[in-house]
Design a protein around this motif. Structure first.
Motif, mmCIF file in Angstrom:
data_model
loop_
_atom_site.group_PDB
_atom_site.id
_atom_site.type_symbol
_atom_site.label_atom_id
_atom_site.label_comp_id
_atom_site.label_asym_id
_atom_site.label_seq_id
_atom_site.Cartn_x
_atom_site.Cartn_y
_atom_site.Cartn_z
ATOM 1 N N VAL A 1 2.488 -6.045 -11.856
ATOM 2 C CA VAL A 1 1.592 -5.260 -11.360
ATOM 3 C C VAL A 1 2.022 -3.352 -11.018
ATOM 4 C CG1 VAL A 1 0.060 -4.700 -9.065
ATOM 5 C CG2 VAL A 1 0.051 -6.845 -10.636
ATOM 6 N N PHE A 2 2.943 -3.463 -11.102
ATOM 7 C CA PHE A 2 2.898 -2.233 -10.600
ATOM 8 C C PHE A 2 4.183 -1.175 -11.941
ATOM 9 C CE2 PHE A 2 3.697 -3.359 -5.778
ATOM 10 C CZ PHE A 2 2.825 -2.058 -5.192
ATOM 11 N N VAL A 3 4.461 -1.681 -12.459
ATOM 12 C CA VAL A 3 4.427 -1.170 -13.801
ATOM 13 C C VAL A 3 3.495 -0.981 -14.698
ATOM 14 C CG1 VAL A 3 5.886 -1.181 -15.986
ATOM 15 C CG2 VAL A 3 7.458 -1.789 -13.760
ATOM 16 N N GLY A 4 2.396 -1.581 -14.611
ATOM 17 C CA GLY A 4 1.388 -2.116 -15.650
ATOM 18 C C GLY A 4 0.305 -0.559 -14.747
ATOM 19 N N GLY A 5 0.411 -0.839 -13.180
ATOM 20 C CA GLY A 5 -0.371 -0.038 -12.904
ATOM 21 C C GLY A 5 0.115 2.001 -13.158
ATOM 22 N N TRP A 6 1.534 1.355 -13.193
ATOM 23 C CA TRP A 6 1.979 2.956 -13.541
ATOM 24 C C TRP A 6 1.769 3.347 -14.416
ATOM 25 C CZ3 TRP A 6 7.740 3.989 -15.469
ATOM 26 C CH2 TRP A 6 7.503 5.601 -15.429
ATOM 27 N N GLN A 7 1.557 2.675 -15.694
ATOM 28 C CA GLN A 7 1.086 3.315 -17.008
ATOM 29 C C GLN A 7 0.171 3.447 -17.113
ATOM 30 O OE1 GLN A 7 3.231 3.518 -19.621
ATOM 31 N NE2 GLN A 7 4.951 3.723 -17.475
ATOM 32 N N ASN B 1 10.413 -14.640 3.003
ATOM 33 C CA ASN B 1 8.949 -15.431 3.372
ATOM 34 C C ASN B 1 8.730 -16.373 2.367
ATOM 35 O OD1 ASN B 1 7.795 -13.251 5.071
ATOM 36 N ND2 ASN B 1 6.670 -12.545 3.805
ATOM 37 N N GLY B 2 9.411 -16.560 1.033
ATOM 38 C CA GLY B 2 9.988 -18.371 0.266
ATOM 39 C C GLY B 2 9.174 -17.752 -0.977
ATOM 40 N N SER B 3 8.539 -16.389 -1.435
ATOM 41 C CA SER B 3 8.270 -16.168 -2.699
ATOM 42 C C SER B 3 8.478 -15.372 -2.923
ATOM 43 C CB SER B 3 6.687 -16.159 -1.951
ATOM 44 O OG SER B 3 6.278 -14.265 -0.435
ATOM 45 N N LEU B 4 10.093 -15.381 -3.885
ATOM 46 C CA LEU B 4 10.749 -14.277 -5.057
ATOM 47 C C LEU B 4 10.642 -14.453 -5.641
ATOM 48 C CD1 LEU B 4 12.854 -12.335 -4.015
ATOM 49 C CD2 LEU B 4 14.939 -14.009 -4.436
ATOM 50 N N ARG B 5 9.991 -15.591 -6.113
ATOM 51 C CA ARG B 5 9.339 -15.804 -7.532
ATOM 52 C C ARG B 5 8.129 -14.934 -7.617
ATOM 53 N NH1 ARG B 5 7.662 -19.601 -4.284
ATOM 54 N NH2 ARG B 5 6.009 -20.478 -3.705
ATOM 55 N N HIS B 6 7.410 -14.608 -6.516
ATOM 56 C CA HIS B 6 6.593 -13.957 -7.481
ATOM 57 C C HIS B 6 6.871 -11.996 -7.401
ATOM 58 C CE1 HIS B 6 4.282 -16.635 -4.601
ATOM 59 N NE2 HIS B 6 3.782 -17.133 -5.383
ATOM 60 N N SER B 7 8.340 -11.642 -7.324
ATOM 61 C CA SER B 7 9.021 -10.400 -7.547
ATOM 62 C C SER B 7 8.426 -9.625 -8.863
ATOM 63 C CB SER B 7 10.101 -10.158 -7.365
ATOM 64 O OG SER B 7 10.764 -11.632 -7.772
ATOM 65 N N LEU B 8 8.171 -10.899 -9.934
ATOM 66 C CA LEU B 8 7.922 -10.999 -10.808
ATOM 67 C C LEU B 8 6.271 -9.630 -11.400
ATOM 68 C CD1 LEU B 8 9.251 -10.325 -13.768
ATOM 69 C CD2 LEU B 8 8.468 -12.570 -14.028
ATOM 70 N N LEU C 1 0.791 -1.038 0.249
ATOM 71 C CA LEU C 1 0.236 0.142 -0.211
ATOM 72 C C LEU C 1 0.972 1.546 0.228
ATOM 73 C CD1 LEU C 1 -2.988 -1.255 2.875
ATOM 74 C CD2 LEU C 1 -3.255 -0.592 -0.082
ATOM 75 N N GLU C 2 1.810 1.214 0.782
ATOM 76 C CA GLU C 2 2.379 2.330 0.950
ATOM 77 C C GLU C 2 3.489 2.830 -0.421
ATOM 78 O OE1 GLU C 2 5.855 3.846 4.465
ATOM 79 O OE2 GLU C 2 6.972 2.228 2.756
ATOM 80 N N LEU C 3 3.739 1.841 -0.895
ATOM 81 C CA LEU C 3 5.042 1.899 -2.654
ATOM 82 C C LEU C 3 3.694 2.104 -3.796
ATOM 83 C CD1 LEU C 3 7.118 1.634 -3.732
ATOM 84 C CD2 LEU C 3 6.550 -1.432 -3.749
ATOM 85 N N THR C 4 2.406 2.069 -3.536
ATOM 86 C CA THR C 4 0.947 2.528 -4.605
ATOM 87 C C THR C 4 1.028 3.641 -4.289
ATOM 88 O OG1 THR C 4 0.239 -0.170 -4.126
ATOM 89 C CG2 THR C 4 -1.470 2.032 -5.166
ATOM 90 N N GLY C 5 1.489 4.241 -2.595
ATOM 91 C CA GLY C 5 0.414 6.092 -2.329
ATOM 92 C C GLY C 5 2.032 7.394 -2.850
ATOM 93 N N PHE C 6 3.627 6.091 -3.015
ATOM 94 C CA PHE C 6 3.792 7.290 -3.520
ATOM 95 C C PHE C 6 4.161 6.408 -5.033
ATOM 96 C CE2 PHE C 6 7.322 5.213 0.466
ATOM 97 C CZ PHE C 6 6.824 6.061 1.528
ATOM 98 N N ILE C 7 4.006 5.522 -5.505
ATOM 99 C CA ILE C 7 3.960 5.527 -6.786
ATOM 100 C C ILE C 7 3.096 6.995 -7.652
ATOM 101 C CG2 ILE C 7 3.088 3.883 -8.790
ATOM 102 C CD1 ILE C 7 4.513 1.893 -7.603
#
Length: 191
Positions: free
Chosen positions: A100-106, A88-95, A45-51
Motif C-alpha cells: 500500500v505504501f509503495v503503491g501510494g508513493w508511486q 500485535n500478532g499480525s506481522l503477516r500484514h506487513s506485506l 498517518l504519520e508515515l503517510t505524511g512523511f512519505i
C-alpha cells in the motif's frame, strides 16, 4: 550570537534529534513486548505524511538538505510499524502495508495535481496522527509503552521549525497525556 548562527544550530540539532527520534519508542516497545497505548493508526498517518512530504520535495527537486530528516524518520517508522505488527500478532500484514505504501508513493507522482493535493493535506494528516495517538491513550489510560522521550524530542523538533506550531502543540498534548497516565497509573499501583 547572530541569527545565522542560531539558525544553523537549530537546523543541526533538529536533524540530529530526527536521526534518533524514534529510538526511545523502539526500545520501549522492545522491552515491553506490548503495544498498549501505542496507536497503529497514528503511526500509519504519520508515515503517510512523511512519505507525502519527502515525495513532494523530491518531485520538485528541492535540495536534499531541506528534507534529509524525512527518509531517516520514515525508516524509523517502518521499524516501529514492524514491531507493532509483531507484538500485535499480525506481522503477516506487513506485506500488505508495504504494498500500500509503495503503491501510494508511486501514485503520488502520476500527476502533478495529485502530489500538490497530497501536500496540501499534509498538515491535516500529521494533525490527525497526533489526535489518533491521543485517542488511543485516552482509551487505554495507559502510557507505559509510549516513550515520553520520543514525544519530548518530537516537540523540540517542531518548536525549532516554526511552520509546525500546530504539531508542537499536539506533540506536547500527547506528551502531557503520557505523563498524566503514567503518574495516575503509578498511583493506582501504590493503592
Amino acid at each position: 550570537m547572530d541569527s545565522d548562527t542560531l539558525l544553523h544550530i537549530a537546523n543541526f540539532t533538529t536533524l540530529f534529534v530526527c536521526m534518533v527520534l524514534k529510538f526511545p519508542q523502539i526500545f520501549v516497545l522492545m522491552r515491553a513486548k506490548s503495544t498498549t497505548g501505542v496507536s497503529l493508526n497514528s503511526l500509519l498517518l504519520e508515515l503517510t505524511g512523511f512519505i507525502v512530504f519527502v515525495t513532494y520535495q523530491m518531485y520538485y527537486d528541492y535540495p536534499p538538505p531541506t528534507y534529509l530528516e524525512y527518509p531517516i524518520l520514515i525508516a524509523q517508522d517502518v521499524i516501529l510499524l514492524l514491531l507493532i505488527l509483531h507484538y500485535n500478532g499480525s506481522l503477516r500484514h506487513s506485506l500488505v502495508y508495504i504494498l500500500v505504501f509503495v503503491g501510494g508513493w508511486q501514485l503520488l507522482t502520476v500527476q502533478k495535481w495529485i502530489i500538490d493535493l497530497a501536500m496540501s493535506l499534509c498538515t491535516f494528516i500529521s494533525a490527525a496522527s497526533k489526535f489518533a495517538q491521543l485517542q488511543c491513550l485516552w482509551r487505554s489510560k495507559d502510557s507505559e509503552q509510549v516513550s515520553a522521550l520520543s514525544w519530548g524530542m518530537a516537540t523540540y523538533t517542531c518548536m525549532v521549525l516554526v511552520r509546525f506550531i500546530a504539531m508542537t502543540l499536539l506533540n506536547l498534548w500527547v506528551l502531557l497525556t503520557v505523563l498524566y497516565y503514567r503518574r495516575s497509573g503509578s498511583s493506582k499501583k501504590r493503592d
